[in-house]
Write an enzyme that holds these catalytic residues in place. Structure first.
Site, PDB file in Angstrom:
ATOM      1  N   ASP A 239       0.879  -1.165   0.000  1.00 47.93           N
ATOM      2  CA  ASP A 239       0.000   0.000   0.000  1.00 47.93           C
ATOM      3  C   ASP A 239       0.924   1.224   0.000  1.00 47.93           C
ATOM      4  OD1 ASP A 239      -2.103   1.753   0.012  1.00 47.93           O
ATOM      5  OD2 ASP A 239      -3.211   0.732   1.595  1.00 47.93           O
TER       6      ASP A 239
HETATM    7  C1  BGC Z   1      -5.090   3.255  -0.030  1.00 50.58           C
HETATM    8  C2  BGC Z   1      -5.187   2.244  -1.159  1.00 50.58           C
HETATM    9  C3  BGC Z   1      -4.978   2.953  -2.478  1.00 50.58           C
HETATM   10  C4  BGC Z   1      -3.643   3.670  -2.459  1.00 50.58           C
HETATM   11  C5  BGC Z   1      -3.306   4.380  -3.763  1.00 50.58           C
HETATM   12  C6  BGC Z   1      -3.832   4.111  -0.115  1.00 50.58           C
HETATM   13  O1  BGC Z   1      -3.870   5.136   0.797  1.00 50.58           O
HETATM   14  O2  BGC Z   1      -5.122   2.587   1.211  1.00 50.58           O
HETATM   15  O3  BGC Z   1      -6.435   1.605  -1.131  1.00 50.58           O
HETATM   16  O4  BGC Z   1      -5.042   2.015  -3.516  1.00 50.58           O
HETATM   17  O5  BGC Z   1      -3.669   4.621  -1.411  1.00 50.58           O
HETATM   18  O6  BGC Z   1      -4.148   5.452  -3.968  1.00 50.58           O
END
Ligand code: BGC
Length: 743
Positions: A221
């Site tokens: 993530d």
């Molecule tokens: C979120 C993810 C997301 C990623 C990219 C993160 O903060 O938890 O779900 O895909 O950001 O935007």
């Protein structure tokens, strides 16, 4: 994978691939295109290059609503449409679906997750992945694993036992990986039992890759990597979004210093090159946004759950005046906040759609507002039109900003001013229907007892207004079902005592008793149970038959008949639950979902439904035996319209299966004696070792078992009154093996 040692130049090239180029791109090299990665799980959520907003995209219903359709094929169609828009915009991988378990309804991303049940989450998630990937875009399943809250989400340690981990938190991921081959899996921010998931070799490599056979790439993530080298060693291929240079230097230094095998770097780089070869494609043709809007309407209509109806709905298209009340009817809240939110191409409002659908006078009053000064006057006006109307439709919901990535919900209650307004409307017009506009569930007790109808419309996406009007007027017969229990009180929720934890840890004390498993276990009343949802027609179930008891194939097949016994066509979501024999101590959930489907039936018609219950659904995770175990006994196959509306039952029996117990000196006296093969062998060997009979007498004395059955057997080794010791145990195990048993 790797055979020859890479040269230093090659290693530099490989290491460069292992972190992103920026927030949404991987890095290219001679053999790999740079990939564009984009959110989102209910519509393409691609940031504009200058971050001033997002690329316009069809905003489909929020994932919670998609799951409430209980229609895997429809979810796959929606996902394919999202995939086409992603291709058209140049995205190669879509960062979705989000399939975490809704542990507590307070979870801020509950709108983005599918269900409190892993079987349903896994099936819907697999449908989503299949749909996205059918459009030539890779899907990234997230957030692996146990990322069930937003509070302290980037550090918190989810403290969870192995059984709950396997049965509840991992099994949806396992199903999606095994059945839909997603391009990527995203490792979550949080820690599990103390270790950052991005650095957890057991989760990322031993379970995800070795046990489940995942062949895609693992991405962190965004910003979730704490120690790049440790993460690589654990199996994490791509750290997003970077920082690339620092990360590359750390990796190269670790290899040079002998702390990291070069082959680990090469393998991860190769996985990313394979990803780029498979999914990196030039941008596709523009998508048909008109068609996608229609699909958004269809999906929303199929997701709406009719919670209650005292014959108030559907609304007749002609008749006396209708009062539409609530700012949310004019300004609907269509999606949750955070990375998942899309920039809708258009917006159907419930108010406009109702005006278009009804050949009756429609009066509107906002009824409430975010501006405190206006509240009183708005409510007075709404009550006035409600009193002058034949029927009132009141739109309620916690509103914009109430649910988002980044924070948990403060409460499950609707805003107080809305509830006060509703009470006043009901006082002047009991013919009042409430339409709920929310992602995570809201409490409906006690006020729902007084309303004429209650409709859960979720965060319905851009087509929701039209869909709501279709359902309210009966153009579409509601067929959505709850994927999450609506409790009577927040304090009833199984995770209540330990959500969201403190001191950096959140204990999952309820174990496997999440959602309906918890309410059923505690025999707790709920407002609306898991799987519940009404229709404008009625369905009857009969003639259940076990057509294959699974003795040979393992798969149990049941057939039953669903009949539409009402006056209009409709779709029924049939549900099959598995209920194991209740064992002493009740350590298994009363029932678990093991099959479901949606069947469309004209009034008066019937269908024979065939449902298969797979062997895995009979199994529980056994910590000691470190595997999935089926207990011998009788299992009831329950067929019904919700988890608390079981209409038919049939029984099947299963023989025991699963890995053998590994008995050792630290196993208890009881474990040794109750092992079906080794127990009897131990008694026989005891007689041979100690012809005087005292060892056998000791072991077969029921009082001894009651009192010290839980003692690790090695603590009895030094007692001269019995012959218990390593030699006797080894002989018993050997004897059991000779007899063909476990041990
Ligand atoms: C979120 C993810 C997301 C990623 C990219 C993160 O903060 O938890 O779900 O895909 O950001 O935007």
């Amino acid at each position: 994978m790797t055979e020859s040692t890479p040269t230093e130049a090659e290693l530099v090239r490989h290491a460069a691939l292992l972190s992103g180029a920026d927030m949404s791109h991987t890095r290219p090299d001679d053999d790999a295109r740079a990939l564009t990665l984009s959110d989102g799980p209910n519509g393409l959520a691609m940031n504009l290059p200058d971050w001033s907003g997002k690329v316009p995209a069809t905003c489909f219903p929020a994932p919670v609503a998609l799951a409430a359709t209980w229609d895997v094929d429809l979810v796959a169609r929606v996902a394919a449409a999202i995939g086409r828009e992603a291709r058209a915009a140049g995205a190669d991988v879509l960062l979705g679906p989000s399939i975490n378990i809704k542990r507590s309804p307070l979870g801020g991303r509950g709108f983005e997750y599918y269900s409190e049940d892993p079987f349903l989450s896994g099936r819907i998630g697999a449908g989503f992945v299949t749909g996205v990937q059918s459009a030539g875009v890779g899907a990234c399943v997230k957030h692996f694993a146990v990322n069930s809250q937003e509070t302290d989400r980037m550090r918190v340690s989810a403290e969870v036992g192995e059984r709950a981990l396997r049965e509840i938190y991992l099994s949806a991921f396992e199903h999606v990986v095994a059945s839909a081959s997603p391009a990527m899996v995203m490792a979550s921010y949080n820690r599990v039992n103390g270790t950052y998931v991005t650095q957890d070799r057991r989760l990322l490599t031993e379970i995800l890759r070795d046990e489940w056979g995942f062949e895609g790439a693992i991405v962190s993530d965004w910003g979730a990597v704490d120690d790049r080298v440790e993460a690589l060693r654990a199996g994490l291929d791509l750290a997003m979004p970077g920082p690339a240079d620092a990360s590359r230097r750390q990796i190269l230094a670790a290899v040079a210093g002998g702390d990291l095998e070069a082959s680990v770097v090469v393998d991860s780089a190769e996985r990313l090159r394979r990803l780029a070869r498979t999914w990196g494609a030039p941008a596709g043709r523009p998508a048909d946004l008109e068609e996608h809007h229609e699909l958004a309407v269809t999906a929303s209509a199929a997701s709406i759950v009719l919670l209650k109806n005292d014959d108030l709905l559907p609304l007749r298209t002609t008749g006396g005046p209708v009062a539409v009340i609530g700012e949310l009817a004019r300004t609907p809240h269509i999606q949750g906040g955070g990375s998942a939110s899309a920039s809708a191409t258009r917006l159907d409002t419930p108010l406009a759609a109702l005006r278009a659908a009804l050949d009756r006078s429609v009066e509107f009053s906002a009824g409430y507002s975010c501006e405190p000064t206006e509240r009183e006057a708005l409510a007075d006006e709404a009550v006035r039109i409600a009193g002058e109307s034949d029927v009132a439709v009141v739109f309620l919901g916690p509103g914009e900003g109430s649910e988002s990535e980044g924070y948990d919900r403060a409460s499950l209650e609707l805003p107080l001013d809305q509830l006060t307004l509703l009470a006043r409307v009901l006082a002047v017009n009991p013919r009042t229907a409430v339409v709920l506009d929310n992602g995570g569930i809201v409490l409906t007790s006690p006020w729902s007892a007084d309303v004429g109808a209650l409709v859960e419309a979720w965060l319905p996406g851009q087509g929701g207004g039209t869909a709501i009007a279709q359902v309210l007027t009966g153009v579409v017969n509601p067929s959505g079902r709850l994927t999450e229990t609506i409790p009577l009180r927040l304090a009833d929720t199984p995770a209540f005592p330990s959500f969201p934890g403190d001191g950096g840890r959140v204990f999952h004390g309820e174990g496997v008793f999440v959602g309906y498993r918890g309410y059923d276990h505690a025999e707790r009343d709920v407002a609306f149970p898991f799987g519940h949802g009404l229709s404008y027609t009625r369905f009857a179930y009969d003639d259940v038959e076990v057509v294959d008891d699974g003795e040979r194939s393992g798969d149990v097949v049941v057939e039953f008949t669903v009949r539409n016994v009402g006056a209009v066509a409709g779709a029924e979501v049939w549900q099959v639950y598995l209920k194991p024999e209740r064992r002493e101590g009740g350590d298994r959930p009363v029932r678990t979902l093991a099959g479901f489907g949606k069947v469309e039936l004209d009034a008066g018609s019937a269908a024979r439904v065939r449902a298969t219950v797979l062997p895995r659904e009979f199994a529980r995770w056994d910590d000691r035996r470190d595997g999935w175990v089926v207990d011998a006994g009788t299992y009831t196959i329950e067929v019904g319209a919700s988890s608390r509306d079981i209409r038919l039952q049939a029984e099947v029996s299963r023989v025991a299966s699963g890995p053998a117990t590994t008995l050792n000196a630290r196993s208890t006296l009881r474990e040794w004696l109750t092992d079906p093969a080794v127990g009897p062998a131990l008694l026989r060997s005891a007689a041979a070792f100690d012809p005087g009979g005292s060892t056998r007498g000791f072991l077969s004395n029921p009082v001894i078992l009651t009192m010290i059955g839980d003692l690790p057997i090695e603590r009895l080794f030094d007692d001269p009154s019995t012959a218990l010791g390593p030699e006797l145990l080894a002989t018993a195990v050997e004897e059991a093996r000779r007899q063909g048993g476990a041990g």
